[in-house]
Design a protein around this motif. Structure first.
Motif, PDB file in Angstrom:
ATOM      1  N   TRP A 201       0.807  -1.224   0.000  1.00 43.54           N
ATOM      2  CA  TRP A 201       0.000   0.000   0.000  1.00 43.54           C
ATOM      3  C   TRP A 201       0.840   1.274   0.000  1.00 43.54           C
ATOM      4  O   TRP A 201       0.359   2.323   0.404  1.00 43.54           O
ATOM      5  CB  TRP A 201      -0.950   0.007   1.201  1.00 43.54           C
ATOM      6  N   LYS A 202       2.074   1.186  -0.486  1.00 44.29           N
ATOM      7  CA  LYS A 202       2.912   2.383  -0.570  1.00 44.29           C
ATOM      8  C   LYS A 202       3.442   2.555  -1.987  1.00 44.29           C
ATOM      9  O   LYS A 202       4.071   1.653  -2.530  1.00 44.29           O
ATOM     10  CB  LYS A 202       4.078   2.296   0.413  1.00 44.29           C
ATOM     11  N   ASN A 203       3.176   3.733  -2.545  1.00 47.56           N
ATOM     12  CA  ASN A 203       3.729   4.044  -3.862  1.00 47.56           C
ATOM     13  C   ASN A 203       5.226   4.296  -3.762  1.00 47.56           C
ATOM     14  O   ASN A 203       5.703   4.930  -2.812  1.00 47.56           O
ATOM     15  CB  ASN A 203       3.053   5.283  -4.456  1.00 47.56           C
ATOM     16  N   VAL A 204       5.960   3.795  -4.728  1.00 43.67           N
ATOM     17  CA  VAL A 204       7.404   4.009  -4.773  1.00 43.67           C
ATOM     18  C   VAL A 204       7.711   5.066  -5.828  1.00 43.67           C
ATOM     19  O   VAL A 204       6.829   5.579  -6.509  1.00 43.67           O
ATOM     20  CB  VAL A 204       8.142   2.695  -5.098  1.00 43.67           C
ATOM     21  N   SER A 205       8.979   5.374  -5.981  1.00 44.52           N
ATOM     22  CA  SER A 205       9.397   6.388  -6.943  1.00 44.52           C
ATOM     23  C   SER A 205       9.000   5.997  -8.358  1.00 44.52           C
ATOM     24  O   SER A 205       9.084   4.817  -8.747  1.00 44.52           O
ATOM     25  CB  SER A 205      10.916   6.579  -6.869  1.00 44.52           C
ATOM     26  N   PHE A 235      -3.720   3.575  -9.790  1.00 48.97           N
ATOM     27  CA  PHE A 235      -2.299   3.666  -9.447  1.00 48.97           C
ATOM     28  C   PHE A 235      -2.052   4.552  -8.223  1.00 48.97           C
ATOM     29  O   PHE A 235      -0.916   4.729  -7.815  1.00 48.97           O
ATOM     30  CB  PHE A 235      -1.489   4.173 -10.649  1.00 48.97           C
ATOM     31  N   ASP A 236      -3.103   5.108  -7.657  1.00 52.36           N
ATOM     32  CA  ASP A 236      -2.999   5.891  -6.425  1.00 52.36           C
ATOM     33  C   ASP A 236      -3.407   4.994  -5.269  1.00 52.36           C
ATOM     34  O   ASP A 236      -4.600   4.801  -4.996  1.00 52.36           O
ATOM     35  CB  ASP A 236      -3.898   7.133  -6.499  1.00 52.36           C
ATOM     36  N   LEU A 237      -2.440   4.442  -4.568  1.00 56.15           N
ATOM     37  CA  LEU A 237      -2.721   3.477  -3.513  1.00 56.15           C
ATOM     38  C   LEU A 237      -3.257   4.125  -2.246  1.00 56.15           C
ATOM     39  O   LEU A 237      -3.617   3.420  -1.299  1.00 56.15           O
ATOM     40  CB  LEU A 237      -1.457   2.673  -3.191  1.00 56.15           C
ATOM     41  N   VAL A 243      -8.195   1.859  -1.576  1.00 59.57           N
ATOM     42  CA  VAL A 243      -8.089   1.442  -0.176  1.00 59.57           C
ATOM     43  C   VAL A 243      -9.317   0.665   0.275  1.00 59.57           C
ATOM     44  O   VAL A 243      -9.225  -0.270   1.088  1.00 59.57           O
ATOM     45  CB  VAL A 243      -7.847   2.665   0.739  1.00 59.57           C
ATOM     46  N   THR A 244     -10.484   1.026  -0.255  1.00 59.32           N
ATOM     47  CA  THR A 244     -11.727   0.394   0.201  1.00 59.32           C
ATOM     48  C   THR A 244     -12.181  -0.766  -0.679  1.00 59.32           C
ATOM     49  O   THR A 244     -13.133  -1.474  -0.325  1.00 59.32           O
ATOM     50  CB  THR A 244     -12.861   1.420   0.263  1.00 59.32           C
ATOM     51  N   GLY A 279      -3.250  -4.629  -9.303  1.00 57.95           N
ATOM     52  CA  GLY A 279      -2.910  -5.687  -8.362  1.00 57.95           C
ATOM     53  C   GLY A 279      -3.551  -5.568  -6.992  1.00 57.95           C
ATOM     54  O   GLY A 279      -3.104  -6.222  -6.054  1.00 57.95           O
ATOM     55  N   THR A 280      -4.597  -4.766  -6.857  1.00 61.75           N
ATOM     56  CA  THR A 280      -5.215  -4.570  -5.539  1.00 61.75           C
ATOM     57  C   THR A 280      -5.885  -5.842  -5.022  1.00 61.75           C
ATOM     58  O   THR A 280      -5.848  -6.135  -3.819  1.00 61.75           O
ATOM     59  CB  THR A 280      -6.217  -3.405  -5.590  1.00 61.75           C
TER      60      THR A 280
END
Length: 421
Positions: A201-205, A235-237, A243-244, A279-280
């Motif tokens: 649940w964390k976007n990387v660079s 693409f916005d985690l 999230v839901t 991939g959620t």
């Protein structure tokens, strides 16, 4: 017509002619039917004129008519044979069942080397009977020879050209598997990745993704677009939408992941997500100790790289070929609008049979918010599903209002594969 014979291995598929005995029987039967009908027509329509020598003239006319009928039958048989050959050639051209001529100068050297047969160094293999090594290439590659030659025009043992989008275009045209083998893929530094499970649940660079061949060059650009029906801002985690998902219902068609898992007979351990967006679904299942493989292409976005950065398993795969899994292995298969294969009924049927093949008996098939653009489409899909005899654990047809303010009908279902004997 002859039967279809696919020769796997050298990338060709040819029409196998019928045997001489079979052809002779067919021709004899056809000749008998035609002759019988012609004689019947002749008998009912022919009315001889009175003559002074009826026996001679009757014999003369009968012999003449038999000869005429024989000539007509021969002409009909020749026309049938010619039409059959033309139809076979048309089918071969439409389907792409032709051999690639490696002698032509426009064939790239690497493609020629890849497709050439090579004798086994120790002769015939005693176990399989194989005497030579062959390489496979999709038969529809023949219909995309210009693109295939461009794709295969690279320097062996050097870096692969930065043309993955060309390769994906070939895949989408049915040219799969791709034959490129002897070059090094582009390397992108994967720095700043989070350890699992924080990675879910964390976007990387954005620098860890390859943006070549894409219209967007940032995640912000991707999130501003609706890439497909199952990926709008996916693409916005940190967004409420991602999230839901699967843990909070926004309508009656949204099933909660824990409710679905509770329906699994024998538990749910491994699954397959077809067209799984970013991939959620796999991420939510990973939180519940379920391993999910997500099948996706990089259509307009770096889906596979993004899924991998989350710490779940991406599979770069189109839906035109059999899934690379053994039979009866998955506890659950999840699919949304990835089941929509361009409205082609036969292609949907192939896909459903392959889904059924890899689900174990008692396993779950989760159809998630499939858009039924019209009532006929929903009925056709329902009839197809019912052919498999699945048990309907959940089945909901509901309406949603789209961005244009119009109502759309969606089908969501959880089905259980029966035990067949």
């Amino acid at each position: 017509m002859g039967s279809v014979s696919l020769k796997i291995g050298d990338g060709t598929a040819r029409f196998k002619p019928t045997t001489v005995c079979s052809s002779a029987v067919h021709i004899l039967m056809l000749f008998s039917v035609i002759t019988t009908n012609l004689f019947a027509l002749y008998a009912f329509t022919y009315s001889p004129k009175p003559t002074t020598n009826p026996h001679f003239l009757t014999h003369h006319h009968t012999h003449k008519n038999i000869s005429l009928i024989s000539e007509q039958v021969s002409l009909i048989l020749r026309e049938i044979d010619s039409s059959q050959k033309q139809l076979t050639q048309i089918e071969k051209q439409l389907l792409g069942f032709e051999s690639v001529d490696l002698s032509t100068p426009n064939v790239a050297n690497e493609l020629r080397l890849f497709l050439e047969k090579n004798q086994l160094p120790l002769g015939k293999d005693s176990r399989t009977g194989i005497t030579e090594m062959v390489s496979s290439v999709g038969h529809l590659c023949y219909k995309s020879m210009d693109g295939l030659n461009s794709y295969m025009s690279y320097k062996p043992n050097g870096p692969c050209p930065d043309d993955w989008s060309l390769g994906q275009t070939l895949v989408l045209k049915g040219c799969e598997p791709l034959p490129r083998r002897r070059c090094f893929g582009k390397t992108v530094a994967k720095t700043g990745l989070y350890p699992f499970p924080d990675s879910l649940w964390k976007n990387v660079s954005e620098k860890v993704y390859s943006w070549s061949g894409l219209g967007c060059k940032s995640l912000g650009c991707l999130n501003s677009k609706k890439l497909n029906r199952d990926c709008a801002g996916c693409f916005d985690l940190r967004s409420a939408n991602e999230v839901t998902r699967f843990v909070k219902a926004r309508g009656k068609n949204d099933f909660l992941i824990d409710d679905v898992l509770s329906l699994g007979s024998g538990g749910v351990r491994i699954g397959f997500d077809i067209g799984g967006g970013s991939g959620t679904f796999a991420a939510r299942m990973a939180e519940r100790n379920v391993t999910v493989v997500t099948a996706s292409l990089n259509v307009d976005a770096p889906f596979n790289e993004f899924i991998a950065a989350r710490g779940v398993f991406p599979l770069y795969l189109s839906l035109d070929h059999q899934f690379p899994f053994y039979e009866n292995v998955f506890d659950i298969i999840h699919v949304g609008n990835g089941l929509d294969v361009g409205g082609r009924a036969e292609k949907l049927e192939f896909l459903m049979f392959d889904i059924d093949r890899v689900i174990r008996a008692g396993g779950l098939f989760w159809l998630d918010n499939f858009l039924c653009s019209n009532d006929e489409k929903r009925k056709n899909l329902t009839r197809l599903i019912e052919r498999f005899g699945y048990k309907k654990l959940k089945w909901v047809v509901g309406e949603k209002v789209n961005g244009s303010g119009n109502k759309e009908v969606y089908l969501s279902a959880v089905l259980q594969k029966p035990v067949r004997v």
